[in-house]
Design a protein around this motif. Structure first.
Motif, PDB file in Angstrom:
ATOM      1  N   GLU A 169       0.911  -1.147  -0.002  1.00  9.80           N
ATOM      2  CA  GLU A 169      -0.201  -0.214  -0.075  1.00  9.80           C
ATOM      3  C   GLU A 169       0.816   1.406   0.067  1.00  9.80           C
ATOM      4  N   PHE A 170       1.821   1.483   0.813  1.00  3.34           N
ATOM      5  CA  PHE A 170       2.791   2.439   1.062  1.00  3.34           C
ATOM      6  C   PHE A 170       3.350   2.586  -0.382  1.00  3.34           C
ATOM      7  N   ASP A 171       3.890   1.573  -1.095  1.00  2.00           N
ATOM      8  CA  ASP A 171       4.461   1.761  -2.501  1.00  2.00           C
ATOM      9  C   ASP A 171       3.563   2.155  -3.512  1.00  2.00           C
ATOM     10  N   ALA A 172       2.327   1.787  -3.543  1.00  2.00           N
ATOM     11  CA  ALA A 172       1.200   2.149  -4.496  1.00  2.00           C
ATOM     12  C   ALA A 172       0.981   3.620  -4.099  1.00  2.00           C
ATOM     13  N   SER A 173       0.991   4.179  -3.117  1.00  2.00           N
ATOM     14  CA  SER A 173       0.870   5.550  -2.982  1.00  2.00           C
ATOM     15  C   SER A 173       1.922   6.442  -3.399  1.00  2.00           C
ATOM     16  N   ARG A 174       3.376   5.989  -2.852  1.00  2.00           N
ATOM     17  CA  ARG A 174       4.645   6.374  -3.608  1.00  2.00           C
ATOM     18  C   ARG A 174       4.352   6.521  -4.996  1.00  2.00           C
ATOM     19  N   ARG A 175       4.192   5.591  -5.906  1.00  2.00           N
ATOM     20  CA  ARG A 175       3.803   5.405  -7.270  1.00  2.00           C
ATOM     21  C   ARG A 175       2.872   6.654  -7.663  1.00  2.00           C
ATOM     22  N   ALA A 176       1.667   6.702  -7.081  1.00  2.00           N
ATOM     23  CA  ALA A 176       0.710   7.483  -7.470  1.00  2.00           C
ATOM     24  C   ALA A 176       1.171   9.044  -7.165  1.00  2.00           C
ATOM     25  N   GLN A 177       1.922   9.486  -6.175  1.00  2.00           N
ATOM     26  CA  GLN A 177       2.432  10.729  -6.195  1.00  2.00           C
ATOM     27  C   GLN A 177       3.519  11.012  -7.129  1.00  2.00           C
ATOM     28  N   VAL A 178       4.205  10.022  -7.534  1.00  5.40           N
ATOM     29  CA  VAL A 178       5.273  10.384  -8.675  1.00  5.40           C
ATOM     30  C   VAL A 178       4.557  10.486 -10.367  1.00  5.40           C
ATOM     31  N   GLN A 179       3.641   9.565 -10.313  1.00  8.32           N
ATOM     32  CA  GLN A 179       2.600   9.838 -11.623  1.00  8.32           C
ATOM     33  C   GLN A 179       2.087  10.957 -11.594  1.00  8.32           C
ATOM     34  N   LEU A 180       1.378  11.234 -10.586  1.00  9.17           N
ATOM     35  CA  LEU A 180       0.495  12.605 -10.454  1.00  9.17           C
ATOM     36  C   LEU A 180       1.411  13.599 -10.791  1.00  9.17           C
ATOM     37  N   ALA A 181       2.618  13.821 -10.127  1.00 10.77           N
ATOM     38  CA  ALA A 181       3.395  15.124 -10.258  1.00 10.77           C
ATOM     39  C   ALA A 181       4.238  14.871 -11.586  1.00 10.77           C
ATOM     40  N   GLY A 182       4.746  13.784 -11.796  1.00  5.99           N
ATOM     41  CA  GLY A 182       5.677  13.696 -13.026  1.00  5.99           C
ATOM     42  C   GLY A 182       4.847  13.848 -14.450  1.00  5.99           C
ATOM     43  N   ASP A 188       1.254  21.900  -7.958  1.00  9.56           N
ATOM     44  CA  ASP A 188       2.044  21.590  -6.660  1.00  9.56           C
ATOM     45  C   ASP A 188       1.117  21.858  -5.513  1.00  9.56           C
ATOM     46  N   VAL A 189       0.021  22.924  -5.703  1.00 12.91           N
ATOM     47  CA  VAL A 189      -0.756  22.981  -4.493  1.00 12.91           C
ATOM     48  C   VAL A 189      -1.472  21.760  -4.360  1.00 12.91           C
ATOM     49  N   GLU A 190      -2.101  21.232  -5.446  1.00 17.21           N
ATOM     50  CA  GLU A 190      -3.058  20.164  -5.156  1.00 17.21           C
ATOM     51  C   GLU A 190      -2.263  19.058  -4.685  1.00 17.21           C
ATOM     52  N   ARG A 191      -0.733  18.865  -5.021  1.00 15.89           N
ATOM     53  CA  ARG A 191      -0.216  17.540  -4.352  1.00 15.89           C
ATOM     54  C   ARG A 191      -0.138  17.435  -2.986  1.00 15.89           C
ATOM     55  N   SER A 192      -0.357  18.861  -2.418  1.00 12.30           N
ATOM     56  CA  SER A 192      -0.657  18.637  -0.762  1.00 12.30           C
ATOM     57  C   SER A 192      -1.932  17.733  -0.456  1.00 12.30           C
ATOM     58  N   GLY A 193      -3.173  18.254  -1.024  1.00 14.42           N
ATOM     59  CA  GLY A 193      -4.304  17.569  -0.878  1.00 14.42           C
ATOM     60  C   GLY A 193      -4.077  16.222  -1.077  1.00 14.42           C
ATOM     61  N   THR A 194      -3.598  15.646  -2.169  1.00 14.77           N
ATOM     62  CA  THR A 194      -3.529  14.023  -2.688  1.00 14.77           C
ATOM     63  C   THR A 194      -2.494  13.642  -1.639  1.00 14.77           C
ATOM     64  N   ARG A 195      -1.561  14.194  -1.205  1.00  9.45           N
ATOM     65  CA  ARG A 195      -0.719  13.395  -0.218  1.00  9.45           C
ATOM     66  C   ARG A 195      -1.628  13.400   1.034  1.00  9.45           C
ATOM     67  N   LYS A 196      -2.487  14.267   1.647  1.00  9.39           N
ATOM     68  CA  LYS A 196      -3.242  14.104   2.762  1.00  9.39           C
ATOM     69  C   LYS A 196      -3.982  12.802   2.560  1.00  9.39           C
ATOM     70  N   VAL A 197      -4.836  12.635   1.050  1.00  8.70           N
ATOM     71  CA  VAL A 197      -5.730  11.505   1.124  1.00  8.70           C
ATOM     72  C   VAL A 197      -4.985  10.309   1.392  1.00  8.70           C
ATOM     73  N   LEU A 198      -3.903  10.188   0.643  1.00 11.32           N
ATOM     74  CA  LEU A 198      -2.997   8.898   0.528  1.00 11.32           C
ATOM     75  C   LEU A 198      -2.538   8.541   1.991  1.00 11.32           C
ATOM     76  N   THR A 199      -2.168   9.707   2.655  1.00 11.98           N
ATOM     77  CA  THR A 199      -1.548   9.382   3.967  1.00 11.98           C
ATOM     78  C   THR A 199      -2.773   8.861   5.119  1.00 11.98           C
ATOM     79  N   ALA A 200      -3.885   9.546   4.861  1.00  5.44           N
ATOM     80  CA  ALA A 200      -4.881   9.125   5.671  1.00  5.44           C
ATOM     81  C   ALA A 200      -5.323   7.722   5.148  1.00  5.44           C
ATOM     82  N   ALA A 201      -5.276   7.375   3.944  1.00  6.74           N
ATOM     83  CA  ALA A 201      -5.709   6.088   3.781  1.00  6.74           C
ATOM     84  C   ALA A 201      -4.821   4.936   4.088  1.00  6.74           C
ATOM     85  N   ALA A 202      -3.476   5.239   4.142  1.00  9.37           N
ATOM     86  CA  ALA A 202      -2.397   4.460   4.470  1.00  9.37           C
ATOM     87  C   ALA A 202      -2.574   3.975   5.953  1.00  9.37           C
ATOM     88  N   MET A 203      -3.008   5.153   7.019  1.00  5.94           N
ATOM     89  CA  MET A 203      -2.948   4.862   8.253  1.00  5.94           C
ATOM     90  C   MET A 203      -4.010   3.914   8.678  1.00  5.94           C
TER      91      MET A 203
END
Length: 226
Positions: A169-182, A188-203
């Motif tokens: 799950e953590f690796d899938a979230s990492r890949r998601a962040q890389v793909q969305l940004a890349g 850049d502003v929206e990346r903060s929101g995606t990170r929060k969603v993915l972090t909450a899901a990971a927890m």
């Protein structure tokens, strides 16, 4: 250790943490579902764009029939399934969740080792998860320590599955962040929101693993101690 004390120490905190993690996920998802992405793309379009960019043209994106937060990748059918708020949503939350599920499809394509281990464990876990509680109850009712031992061993397999799932799950979230940004799918502003969603899901997965381990320790102390 007294039974009530063990219950309070090993089960109640895990239950509270689980409820808190679910509340945090739902709140974070709801908040970021109200914020549209600048690209205006739906979750389905985000998923399709990332899949195609990674050469996964044959992986379909389907609506998930399971309702909100039922998003998943099915390695058997090699399909991405998105809940309606994600599939049709044009929000930060939709983009994050869609990209995360595509992350699993990329893992599958790349033969990511922890995902292969999880897939190999799944048949045993499915059997263990549907069997252990009945053996435990039967063993406790008949005072059959052998049945209780088998039940707890089966439950331990399910607990192992929780921990094997974490790196996946953590690796899938990492890949998601890389793909969305890349790919420039979020700003850049929206990346903060995606990170929060993915972090909450990971927890939720982290807390689930902790809760499962706590329950396993409780069963060992309650039924197997001298």
């Amino acid at each position: 250790m007294d039974g009530i004390v063990m219950y309070l120490v090993f089960l109640v905190p895990a239950l509270v943490l689980g409820l808190a993690a679910q509340w945090w996920l739902k709140r974070t998802f709801a908040t970021n579902s109200e914020i549209g992405v600048q690209s205006g793309m739906t979750g389905e379009e985000v998923a399709r764009r990332i899949l195609d960019a990674n050469g996964l043209h044959g992986v379909p994106v389907h609506p998930s029939p399971g309702g909100p937060l039922s998003d998943h990748y099915d390695p058997r059918s090699r399909g991405v399934f998105l809940s309606e708020p994600v599939f049709a949503g044009r929000s930060i939350a939709a983009a994050a969740v869609a990209a995360h599920e595509v992350g699993h499809a990329i893992q599958h394509d790349k033969a990511y080792a922890p995902m292969q281990v999880r897939s190999a464990l799944f048949p045993a876990v499915a059997f263990a998860s549907s069997t252990w509680i009945f053996l435990l109850l039967a063993g406790a009712f008949m005072n059959a320590i052998g049945l209780i031992q088998v039940a707890i061993a089966l439950y331990a397999v399910a607990v192992l599955f929780h921990f094997v799932t974490l790196p996946v799950e953590f690796d899938a979230s990492r890949r998601a962040q890389v793909q969305l940004a890349g790919m420039g799918l979020v700003t850049d502003v929206e990346r903060s929101g995606t990170r929060k969603v993915l972090t909450a899901a990971a927890m939720t997965y982290v807390v689930g693993a902790i809760a499962a381990l706590s329950q396993l320790i409780y069963f060992v102390l309650a039924y197997l101690q001298d």
